[in-house]
Write a protein that holds these residues in place. Sequence first.
Motif, mmCIF file in Angstrom:
data_model
loop_
_atom_site.group_PDB
_atom_site.id
_atom_site.type_symbol
_atom_site.label_atom_id
_atom_site.label_comp_id
_atom_site.label_asym_id
_atom_site.label_seq_id
_atom_site.Cartn_x
_atom_site.Cartn_y
_atom_site.Cartn_z
ATOM 1 N N TYR A 25 -3.362 -2.213 -2.172
ATOM 2 C CA TYR A 25 -2.195 -1.512 -1.625
ATOM 3 C C TYR A 25 -2.202 -1.570 -0.102
ATOM 4 C CZ TYR A 25 -1.600 0.444 -6.287
ATOM 5 O OH TYR A 25 -1.411 0.589 -7.625
ATOM 6 N N LYS A 26 -1.032 -1.330 0.464
ATOM 7 C CA LYS A 26 -0.914 -1.223 1.916
ATOM 8 C C LYS A 26 -1.695 0.017 2.371
ATOM 9 C CE LYS A 26 2.607 -1.168 5.508
ATOM 10 N NZ LYS A 26 2.541 0.034 6.276
ATOM 11 N N VAL A 27 -2.414 -0.131 3.463
ATOM 12 C CA VAL A 27 -3.221 0.975 3.969
ATOM 13 C C VAL A 27 -2.312 1.937 4.724
ATOM 14 C CG1 VAL A 27 -5.185 1.632 5.395
ATOM 15 C CG2 VAL A 27 -5.225 -0.539 4.148
ATOM 16 N N ASP A 28 -2.141 3.132 4.149
ATOM 17 C CA ASP A 28 -1.370 4.168 4.836
ATOM 18 C C ASP A 28 -2.344 5.231 5.352
ATOM 19 O OD1 ASP A 28 -2.135 5.621 2.593
ATOM 20 O OD2 ASP A 28 -0.116 5.813 1.788
ATOM 21 N N GLU A 29 -1.816 6.260 5.951
ATOM 22 C CA GLU A 29 -2.668 7.288 6.562
ATOM 23 C C GLU A 29 -3.534 7.998 5.530
ATOM 24 O OE1 GLU A 29 -2.476 11.053 9.653
ATOM 25 O OE2 GLU A 29 -0.627 10.041 9.086
ATOM 26 N N LEU A 30 -2.973 8.279 4.370
ATOM 27 C CA LEU A 30 -3.722 8.968 3.323
ATOM 28 C C LEU A 30 -4.914 8.119 2.855
ATOM 29 C CD1 LEU A 30 -3.792 11.492 1.502
ATOM 30 C CD2 LEU A 30 -2.373 10.228 -0.113
ATOM 31 N N LEU A 31 -4.678 6.844 2.613
ATOM 32 C CA LEU A 31 -5.762 5.957 2.179
ATOM 33 C C LEU A 31 -6.785 5.778 3.298
ATOM 34 C CD1 LEU A 31 -7.093 4.097 0.157
ATOM 35 C CD2 LEU A 31 -5.480 2.291 0.824
ATOM 36 N N SER A 32 -6.315 5.626 4.515
ATOM 37 C CA SER A 32 -7.210 5.476 5.657
ATOM 38 C C SER A 32 -8.112 6.702 5.803
ATOM 39 C CB SER A 32 -6.401 5.255 6.933
ATOM 40 O OG SER A 32 -7.253 5.156 8.048
#
Length: 103
Positions: A25-32
Amino acid sequence: VLMSSILSDPNPGVRLRSLELLSQYKVDELLSNACLKVLLEDDNEAVRMGALGILSKSPSPKIIPALQVVSMMDKNEFIRNHSLEILEEMEEIQAGEKIESLQ
């Protein structure tokens, strides 16, 4: 569910598999943020490497302090070195951007 698994599942294999799936998946703030927590706190080296791999796909200035800590303090030499490489790549990108803005 995957995000919850990487943060709290007691089985490192489940955490690692969840990271592998999340890496698509695209790295968003939550995943980061979740990956930063895993990188700094997980006991399993493979899981920390998985989190670092995700963070390296979309490095942002926000991860620099964590990478600096990990590059000096992680028990695993590969993780320390990879963190340092990401930091160096980020510095090169920032230097290139500064040069372009001066032209």
